[in-house]
Design an enzyme around this catalytic site. Structure first.
Site, PDB file in Angstrom:
ATOM      1  N   SER A 275       0.858  -1.182   0.000  1.00  0.00           N
ATOM      2  CA  SER A 275       0.000   0.000   0.000  1.00  0.00           C
ATOM      3  C   SER A 275       0.892   1.229   0.000  1.00  0.00           C
ATOM      4  O   SER A 275       2.120   1.142   0.053  1.00  0.00           O
ATOM      5  CB  SER A 275      -0.900  -0.010   1.234  1.00  0.00           C
ATOM      6  OG  SER A 275      -0.109  -0.082   2.413  1.00  0.00           O
TER       7      SER A 275
ATOM      8  N   HIS B 276      -1.779  -9.615  -6.383  1.00  0.00           N
ATOM      9  CA  HIS B 276      -1.143  -8.497  -7.101  1.00  0.00           C
ATOM     10  C   HIS B 276      -0.720  -7.395  -6.141  1.00  0.00           C
ATOM     11  O   HIS B 276       0.007  -6.485  -6.522  1.00  0.00           O
ATOM     12  CB  HIS B 276      -2.092  -7.927  -8.146  1.00  0.00           C
ATOM     13  CG  HIS B 276      -3.138  -6.986  -7.596  1.00  0.00           C
ATOM     14  ND1 HIS B 276      -3.984  -7.325  -6.551  1.00  0.00           N
ATOM     15  CD2 HIS B 276      -3.464  -5.720  -7.943  1.00  0.00           C
ATOM     16  CE1 HIS B 276      -4.787  -6.295  -6.299  1.00  0.00           C
ATOM     17  NE2 HIS B 276      -4.498  -5.317  -7.117  1.00  0.00           N
TER      18      HIS B 276
END
Length: 386
Positions: free
Chosen positions: A285, A307
Site C-alpha cells: 500500500s 497483485h
C-alpha cells in the site's frame, strides 16, 4: 492459510491472509463458482470486494469468457525499473520537492495536453469495431502516458542495498472501460448475474482481440509514464535507468493456458500470473514495501498469486475513519506532497491489508526476490469518491 472446498459449481481454492472472508465477498465467490462453464476458482490473500466479482480472484473456463472477471481496467498492472544510483539523493527534502513539482508538470492524471501518436503495434492490430477504433484515436490518443487517480501511483523506491527503483501502477485508462462496456452490451447474461461471450463464436473472438489490444495499450501507457520519470531523473540528477532491470506485470487479463492436462481460459482480476520462475511485481500500500517475486508454478492456484495488499476498508469507510493526520503519520519518512492528503485518506496504508501477512499466506505461490521500500510516493486523488 490454504483452504480447499467444493461449492455447487466450480471447485474453489483459497489462500487467505485471515481466517475467513466477509459475507459479501463470499457471495461474490459463490456467484462466480456457479456461473456457466466456470471450472475452477482461486481466491488469493489480497481478495477484497468488487462489483459482482471480487478483486484478487482467478477463474478458469473452457469456452466462455466473462469480461467482468477481467475487470474494466483491462491490462492494469505494475511496471518497475532500477536506476544506476542509490536512493540517497531522493531523501533530501529539496530534491524530493523538485521531483514532485516535475511529476505534476510531466505526468498528467487524466489527459495529455495534445493527442499522442499511438505506437505502431497498436495501430497494426485493429480493434474489432469501427466505434472502438474511433475511440482509440480520441481517448486512447489523448490518455496515453497518463497516470490516472486513486490507487494508481508512481513511486521511487529503494531495495535493501539502497539501489533506487521506479514503480508505476496504471492501466488502459478509458479504453479498457470503453472496450468492456462495448462487449458487455453484446454478452449473454447467465443465471448468476454475470454475462459471458463464447470464444467459439465471432463475438467472443472479438472481445479476446480487443482485450489483448487493451493489455498492450496499458503496458505502453506505463512505459510512457516511466520514460518521462526516467528523463526527469537523468536531466535533473544525472541518474540513468538500468534498462535490463525493466519488469512489467499486468494483473487484469484473460489468457489461454494449459492446466490439469487441458486448455483453459484463465481470467485474472487483480491477480498475477505466477508460472514457475516467472518474475512479477506485488505492490504494497502507499508507504509500505512492494516486492519483486518469482512464481513457483503452483498448479492448484492456476499458477497465480496476489497483485498487492488488498483493501480492508471500502473507500467510503476509509474516508470516514481516516484523517489526513493519520495518513501523514502512516507515511512516516516517505516523501510526498502533503496538499492532497485530505483527498487521499482512502489510500492510506491503514485502508489496506498488511502486506507481510499477504506474502506469508502465499509462500507456496511465489518466492520473494527483492523488497522495494518506498522513498517518494506520488498519487492523484480520485475526487469522485466520498
Amino acid at each position: 492459510m490454504k483452504d480447499t472446498e467444493t461449492t455447487a459449481g466450480a471447485k474453489v481454492r483459497q489462500w487467505l491472509a485471515e481466517a475467513r472472508v466477509g459475507s459479501k465477498v463470499r457471495e461474490n465467490i459463490e456467484r462466480l463458482a456457479r456461473s456457466e462453464d466456470v471450472q475452477h476458482v482461486v481466491v488469493l490473500p489480497d481478495v477484497h470486494l468488487g462489483r459482482l466479482i471480487n478483486n484478487g480472484c482467478v477463474a478458469a473456463t473452457a469456452d466462455l469468457i466473462y469480461p467482468q472477471a477481467v475487470g474494466s481496467d483491462i491490462g492494469c498492472g505494475l511496471s518497475a525499473i532500477a536506476f544506476n544510483g542509490t536512493a540517497g539523493i531522493i531523501k533530501d527534502d529539496r530534491n524530493a520537492r523538485t521531483i514532485i513539482k516535475l511529476l505534476y508538470q510531466h505526468v498528467p492524471a487524466l489527459k495529455q495536453s495534445s493527442a499522442q501518436v499511438l505506437p505502431e503495434n497498436l495501430v497494426r492490430s485493429a480493434l474489432s469495431h469501427e466505434t472502438l477504433i474511433k475511440e482509440s484515436l480520441r481517448d486512447g490518443a489523448w490518455q496515453l502516458g497518463t497516470l490516472g487517480c486513486g490507487n494508481h501511483f508512481a513511486e521511487l523506491q529503494q531495495d535493501d542495498a539502497e539501489t533506487l527503483w521506479l514503480m508505476v501502477h496504471s492501466g488502459s485508462r478509458a479504453m479498457g472501460q470503453i472496450i468492456t462496456q462495448f462487449h458487455l452490451a453484446r454478452a449473454t447474461p447467465c443465471g448468476s448475474g454475470l454475462s459471458h461471450l463464447d470464444t467459439r463464436a465471432s463475438a467472443g473472438q472479438a472481445y479476446f482481440n480487443d482485450m489483448d489490444w487493451a493489455v498492450r495499450y496499458a503496458t505502453l501507457n506505463r512505459l510512457a509514464v516511466m520514460a518521462r520519470i526516467v528523463e526527469i531523473m537523468e536531466s535533473t540528477f544525472g541518474i540513468t535507468a538500468d534498462e535490463g532491470s525493466y519488469l512489467d506485470s499486468p494483473h487484469n487479463f484473460a489468457r489461454r493456458e494449459q492446466h490439469f492436462g487441458r486448455e483453459l481460459i484463465v481470467h485474472r482480476k487483480s491477480a498475477n500470473s505466477a508460472r514457475a520462475d516467472e518474475m512479477n511485481l506485488i505492490a504494497g500500500s502507499m508507504g509500505t514495501p512492494s516486492f519483486v517475486v518469482f512464481g513457483l508454478g503452483n498448479e492448484t492456484s492456476l499458477c497465480s498469486s496476489s497483485h498487492g495488499a488488498g483493501r480492508t476498508m471500502s473507500r467510503t469507510e476509509a474516508r470516514q475513519r481516516i484523517k489526513p493526520a493519520d495518513v501523514e503519520r502512516q507515511l512516516g519518512s516517505v516523501k510526498h506532497d502533503p496538499r492532497p492528503l485530505t483527498d487521499l485518506c482512502d489510500e492510506a496504508p491503514a485502508a489496506y491489508r498488511d502486506i507481510r501477512k499477504v506474502m506469508q499466506a502465499q509462500r507456496d505461490l511465489v518466492r520473494q526476490q527483492v523488497r522495494l521500500s518506498p522513498v517518494l510516493s506520488f498519487k492523484y486523488p480520485d475526487r469522485r469518491v466520498g
